[in-house]
Scaffold this motif. Structure first.
Motif, PDB file in Angstrom:
ATOM      1  N   SER A 320      27.736 -60.889-161.663  1.00 55.37           N
ATOM      2  CA  SER A 320      26.575 -61.762-161.543  1.00 55.37           C
ATOM      3  C   SER A 320      26.584 -62.333-160.131  1.00 55.37           C
ATOM      4  CB  SER A 320      26.647 -62.899-162.572  1.00 55.37           C
ATOM      5  OG  SER A 320      25.612 -63.844-162.349  1.00 55.37           O
ATOM      6  N   CYS A 321      25.579 -61.982-159.347  1.00 59.57           N
ATOM      7  CA  CYS A 321      25.559 -62.353-157.934  1.00 59.57           C
ATOM      8  C   CYS A 321      24.288 -63.148-157.666  1.00 59.57           C
ATOM      9  CB  CYS A 321      25.598 -61.108-157.061  1.00 59.57           C
ATOM     10  SG  CYS A 321      27.013 -60.009-157.392  1.00 59.57           S
ATOM     11  N   THR A 322      24.432 -64.448-157.473  1.00 65.29           N
ATOM     12  CA  THR A 322      23.258 -65.307-157.330  1.00 65.29           C
ATOM     13  C   THR A 322      23.316 -66.246-156.143  1.00 65.29           C
ATOM     14  OG1 THR A 322      24.149 -67.107-158.709  1.00 65.29           O
ATOM     15  CG2 THR A 322      23.004 -65.328-159.852  1.00 65.29           C
ATOM     16  N   GLN A 323      24.499 -66.423-155.520  1.00 65.92           N
ATOM     17  CA  GLN A 323      24.627 -67.511-154.560  1.00 65.92           C
ATOM     18  C   GLN A 323      25.444 -67.125-153.337  1.00 65.92           C
ATOM     19  OE1 GLN A 323      23.305 -70.833-154.564  1.00 65.92           O
ATOM     20  NE2 GLN A 323      24.066 -70.566-152.473  1.00 65.92           N
ATOM     21  N   LEU A 324      24.840 -67.238-152.161  1.00 56.44           N
ATOM     22  CA  LEU A 324      25.588 -67.129-150.914  1.00 56.44           C
ATOM     23  C   LEU A 324      26.668 -68.210-150.876  1.00 56.44           C
ATOM     24  CD1 LEU A 324      25.429 -65.683-148.016  1.00 56.44           C
ATOM     25  CD2 LEU A 324      24.336 -67.809-147.284  1.00 56.44           C
ATOM     26  N   PHE A 325      27.836 -67.868-150.363  1.00 58.64           N
ATOM     27  CA  PHE A 325      28.968 -68.793-150.264  1.00 58.64           C
ATOM     28  C   PHE A 325      29.538 -69.184-151.631  1.00 58.64           C
ATOM     29  CE2 PHE A 325      27.271 -69.723-145.987  1.00 58.64           C
ATOM     30  CZ  PHE A 325      28.424 -69.754-145.242  1.00 58.64           C
ATOM     31  N   TYR A 349      18.825 -62.830-151.796  1.00 55.20           N
ATOM     32  CA  TYR A 349      19.225 -64.214-151.572  1.00 55.20           C
ATOM     33  C   TYR A 349      18.294 -64.880-150.561  1.00 55.20           C
ATOM     34  CZ  TYR A 349      23.902 -63.748-153.757  1.00 55.20           C
ATOM     35  OH  TYR A 349      24.953 -63.576-154.620  1.00 55.20           O
ATOM     36  N   ASN A 350      18.035 -66.169-150.785  1.00 55.00           N
ATOM     37  CA  ASN A 350      17.373 -66.984-149.774  1.00 55.00           C
ATOM     38  C   ASN A 350      18.464 -67.491-148.828  1.00 55.00           C
ATOM     39  OD1 ASN A 350      15.723 -68.671-148.307  1.00 55.00           O
ATOM     40  ND2 ASN A 350      14.872 -69.737-150.068  1.00 55.00           N
ATOM     41  N   ALA A 351      19.124 -66.549-148.175  1.00 59.15           N
ATOM     42  CA  ALA A 351      20.422 -66.812-147.551  1.00 59.15           C
ATOM     43  C   ALA A 351      20.364 -67.805-146.403  1.00 59.15           C
ATOM     44  CB  ALA A 351      21.032 -65.489-147.078  1.00 59.15           C
ATOM     45  N   VAL A 352      19.426 -67.627-145.493  1.00 58.20           N
ATOM     46  CA  VAL A 352      19.429 -68.473-144.308  1.00 58.20           C
ATOM     47  C   VAL A 352      19.084 -69.910-144.655  1.00 58.20           C
ATOM     48  CG1 VAL A 352      18.326 -68.875-142.081  1.00 58.20           C
ATOM     49  CG2 VAL A 352      18.990 -66.574-142.737  1.00 58.20           C
ATOM     50  N   ASN A 353      18.146 -70.112-145.582  1.00 59.66           N
ATOM     51  CA  ASN A 353      17.807 -71.487-145.962  1.00 59.66           C
ATOM     52  C   ASN A 353      18.966 -72.164-146.695  1.00 59.66           C
ATOM     53  OD1 ASN A 353      15.245 -71.506-144.814  1.00 59.66           O
ATOM     54  ND2 ASN A 353      14.306 -70.605-146.620  1.00 59.66           N
ATOM     55  N   GLU A 354      19.705 -71.398-147.503  1.00 54.24           N
ATOM     56  CA  GLU A 354      20.878 -71.972-148.165  1.00 54.24           C
ATOM     57  C   GLU A 354      21.957 -72.296-147.138  1.00 54.24           C
ATOM     58  OE1 GLU A 354      21.680 -68.907-150.978  1.00 54.24           O
ATOM     59  OE2 GLU A 354      20.103 -69.561-152.358  1.00 54.24           O
ATOM     60  N   TYR A 355      22.135 -71.418-146.180  1.00 52.36           N
ATOM     61  CA  TYR A 355      23.084 -71.652-145.092  1.00 52.36           C
ATOM     62  C   TYR A 355      22.698 -72.914-144.320  1.00 52.36           C
ATOM     63  CZ  TYR A 355      26.384 -69.767-141.533  1.00 52.36           C
ATOM     64  OH  TYR A 355      27.431 -69.554-140.688  1.00 52.36           O
ATOM     65  N   ARG A 356      21.418 -73.011-143.952  1.00 46.85           N
ATOM     66  CA  ARG A 356      20.949 -74.174-143.198  1.00 46.85           C
ATOM     67  C   ARG A 356      21.223 -75.466-143.959  1.00 46.85           C
ATOM     68  NH1 ARG A 356      15.238 -71.224-141.909  1.00 46.85           N
ATOM     69  NH2 ARG A 356      15.712 -70.429-139.827  1.00 46.85           N
ATOM     70  N   LEU A 358      23.560 -76.161-146.117  1.00 50.31           N
ATOM     71  CA  LEU A 358      24.977 -76.511-146.034  1.00 50.31           C
ATOM     72  C   LEU A 358      25.318 -77.142-144.691  1.00 50.31           C
ATOM     73  CD1 LEU A 358      26.513 -73.352-147.742  1.00 50.31           C
ATOM     74  CD2 LEU A 358      26.716 -75.696-148.578  1.00 50.31           C
ATOM     75  N   LEU A 359      24.681 -76.654-143.629  1.00 52.93           N
ATOM     76  CA  LEU A 359      24.970 -77.163-142.302  1.00 52.93           C
ATOM     77  C   LEU A 359      24.299 -78.504-142.032  1.00 52.93           C
ATOM     78  CD1 LEU A 359      24.772 -74.015-139.990  1.00 52.93           C
ATOM     79  CD2 LEU A 359      26.605 -74.762-141.511  1.00 52.93           C
ATOM     80  N   VAL A 360      23.241 -78.807-142.775  1.00 52.51           N
ATOM     81  CA  VAL A 360      22.494 -80.035-142.528  1.00 52.51           C
ATOM     82  C   VAL A 360      22.869 -81.140-143.501  1.00 52.51           C
ATOM     83  CG1 VAL A 360      20.196 -81.091-142.443  1.00 52.51           C
ATOM     84  CG2 VAL A 360      20.562 -78.809-141.465  1.00 52.51           C
ATOM     85  N   ASN A 361      22.837 -80.838-144.821  1.00 57.50           N
ATOM     86  CA  ASN A 361      23.054 -81.913-145.797  1.00 57.50           C
ATOM     87  C   ASN A 361      24.234 -81.676-146.738  1.00 57.50           C
ATOM     88  OD1 ASN A 361      22.186 -80.194-147.897  1.00 57.50           O
ATOM     89  ND2 ASN A 361      20.067 -80.854-147.702  1.00 57.50           N
ATOM     90  N   GLY A 362      24.967 -80.581-146.526  1.00 60.58           N
ATOM     91  CA  GLY A 362      26.177 -80.342-147.305  1.00 60.58           C
ATOM     92  C   GLY A 362      25.951 -79.739-148.667  1.00 60.58           C
ATOM     93  N   THR A 363      24.695 -79.367-149.003  1.00 60.63           N
ATOM     94  CA  THR A 363      24.390 -78.709-150.268  1.00 60.63           C
ATOM     95  C   THR A 363      23.722 -77.371-149.970  1.00 60.63           C
ATOM     96  OG1 THR A 363      22.104 -79.462-150.653  1.00 60.63           O
ATOM     97  CG2 THR A 363      23.894 -81.016-151.163  1.00 60.63           C
ATOM     98  N   THR A 364      23.377 -76.622-151.009  1.00 60.03           N
ATOM     99  CA  THR A 364      22.710 -75.333-150.809  1.00 60.03           C
ATOM    100  C   THR A 364      21.188 -75.444-150.920  1.00 60.03           C
ATOM    101  OG1 THR A 364      22.961 -74.789-153.159  1.00 60.03           O
ATOM    102  CG2 THR A 364      24.700 -74.048-151.647  1.00 60.03           C
ATOM    103  N   ARG A 365      20.666 -76.643-150.993  1.00 62.79           N
ATOM    104  CA  ARG A 365      19.229 -76.845-151.157  1.00 62.79           C
ATOM    105  C   ARG A 365      18.752 -77.969-150.244  1.00 62.79           C
ATOM    106  NH1 ARG A 365      20.374 -72.917-153.347  1.00 62.79           N
ATOM    107  NH2 ARG A 365      19.904 -72.163-155.448  1.00 62.79           N
ATOM    108  N   GLY A 366      17.440 -78.000-150.024  1.00 64.77           N
ATOM    109  CA  GLY A 366      16.842 -79.144-149.361  1.00 64.77           C
ATOM    110  C   GLY A 366      16.372 -78.914-147.943  1.00 64.77           C
ATOM    111  N   VAL A 367      16.822 -77.856-147.293  1.00 62.13           N
ATOM    112  CA  VAL A 367      16.384 -77.542-145.929  1.00 62.13           C
ATOM    113  C   VAL A 367      15.873 -76.115-145.924  1.00 62.13           C
ATOM    114  CG1 VAL A 367      17.068 -77.308-143.519  1.00 62.13           C
ATOM    115  CG2 VAL A 367      18.072 -79.122-144.920  1.00 62.13           C
ATOM    116  N   ASP A 368      14.616 -75.937-145.549  1.00 62.30           N
ATOM    117  CA  ASP A 368      14.069 -74.584-145.536  1.00 62.30           C
ATOM    118  C   ASP A 368      12.948 -74.487-144.525  1.00 62.30           C
ATOM    119  OD1 ASP A 368      11.249 -74.650-146.952  1.00 62.30           O
ATOM    120  OD2 ASP A 368      12.549 -75.960-148.130  1.00 62.30           O
TER     121      ASP A 368
END
Length: 395
Positions: A320-325, A349-356, A358-368
């Motif tokens: 089951s592959c759903t999440q970058l990192f 994957y919505n990979a770059v937005n999930e990456y962003r 993590l780099l901005v707010n420490g979670t996998t959501r919220g910056v896109d």
């Protein structure tokens, strides 16, 4: 991720104080050596590792080796065995790939069904496909211009190098990021068709050291490594972000020539790029893996070291592959919910937005950037996974 385009998106607004070139001189000289993206994930039946390498050039070079490195181990962060899948293109219409010393394939791999290896342990496709990466380049450039303008107007940085944006500046930045020229976000890469190498290989061939895999890709020419890639974003966006062109060129050439095991020298420089991202929500110090009690000089070290290694981690015990990192989040972030996820990166994957995030707010959501999927449908389980150029099956 087409990293040369992402570099344009991230660095062009900082033209007065940063590198704004598209990529290193070596890969600009021959885009057929320029890796756009790497994807790696387990098949839905749990029997194979699926691999995709996209190449910025629309064809392959007969002078270049295209290499998947699959490191395997029993414990996250420690690998004991390496298997390589090495492909080259000795003449027009011929693909030649070898999986270590275990199996090989040679012939026409351009049809969607692919080419089976001699011992039937892997299948390979090589040809043009639609690029599954999506990115609102203009929105990203507009967002970065907010930081550029703030620094130009005298906004200070804290002791760790994080710009002290106001909440108003942050709100404007994040709003700009979600739009294109003030309107709905659009995918700058719509219709891009890179040359793509797709391999689906039996897990026993690549998991000899253990069930955890760390995957990276490289192009080599004349005995020299030209480019390398693992996760999206790291190489071009986080290295030399505020350096001059000359300094950034040298730095990125060295980075592309390095391997994960020789990448520690880039940790400090990546930390500088992380400090910029950390500011985007107006709150310095809430990036993923930050030790709040650490001294300013150590704030970004843990995440910078992880990113410098730059390998995609895949847990092959899961299909089951759903999440970058997911593997990193499970082991470093101690997030139990991701222990059952293979991690890696699928084409969907919505990979770059999930990456962003993590780099901005420490979670996998919220910056896109307002773009959440590609225009065409790609598959996680039907070879060769990437959509055919111009196909009609759309979202």
């Amino acid at each position: 991720m087409l990293r040369f385009i992402l570099s344009l998106a991230l660095l062009a607004p900082l033209a007065c104080m940063a590198s704004d070139h598209l990529d290193t001189p070596s890969v600009i000289a021959d885009p057929r050596t320029d890796i756009g993206d790497l994807y790696a994930w387990t098949s839905t039946d749990g029997r194979r590792l699926n691999l995709v390498m996209t190449i910025v050039g629309h064809s392959f070079s007969d002078k270049t080796d295209y290499v998947f490195h699959i490191d395997s181990g029993k414990t996250f962060g420690k690998t004991a065995h390496t298997t390589t899948v090495r492909c080259n293109f000795p003449s027009a219409g011929i693909t030649s790939c070898r999986a270590g010393n275990d199996d090989s394939a040679q012939g026409d791999a351009s049809q969607p069904v692919g080419l089976d290896s001699a011992k039937h342990h892997f299948r390979v496709f090589a040809g043009l496909r639609d690029d599954p990466f999506f990115n609102n380049v203009k929105g990203t450039r507009a967002a970065y211009s907010v930081v550029f303008d703030a620094l130009q107007r005298g906004t200070a940085m804290d002791a760790a190098g994080c710009p002290l944006l106001t909440q108003e500046q942050s709100d404007i930045l994040l709003e700009q990021w979600r739009h294109t020229d003030g309107g709905p976000a659009t995918n700058f890469l719509k219709g891009w068709t890179p040359a793509s190498i797709v391999v689906s290989i039996d897990l026993p061939l690549v998991a000899k050291g253990g069930k955890l895999l760390a995957v990276w890709a490289a192009t080599r020419q004349g005995g020299r490594q030209i480019d390398r890639a693992g996760r999206p974003l790291t190489g071009n966006a986080l290295l030399g972000t505020i350096a001059t062109d000359d300094i950034s060129d040298v730095l990125k050439e060295r980075y592309n020539a390095a391997t994960p095991s020789t990448s520690a020298e880039f940790t400090a420089e990546i930390g500088k790029g992380l400090a910029l991202y950390d500011s985007f929500d107006g709150a310095c110090g809430n990036q993923w893996l930050i030790e709040k009690a650490a001294s300013p000089s150590e704030r970004y070290r843990a995440l910078a070291a992880l990113l410098a290694d730059d390998r995609l981690w895949v847990n092959t015990e899961s299909h089951s592959c759903t999440q970058l990192f997911a593997v990193e989040l499970a082991h470093l972030g101690r997030q139990e919910k991701w222990h059952g996820d293979c991690g890696g990166r699928t084409p969907n994957y919505n990979a770059v937005n999930e990456y962003r995030s993590l780099l901005v707010n420490g979670t996998t959501r919220g910056v896109d950037d307002g773009v959440t999927h590609d225009e065409l449908r790609h598959s996680d389980d039907v070879f060769p996974f990437l959509a055919a150029p111009g196909q009609r099956e759309k979202y």
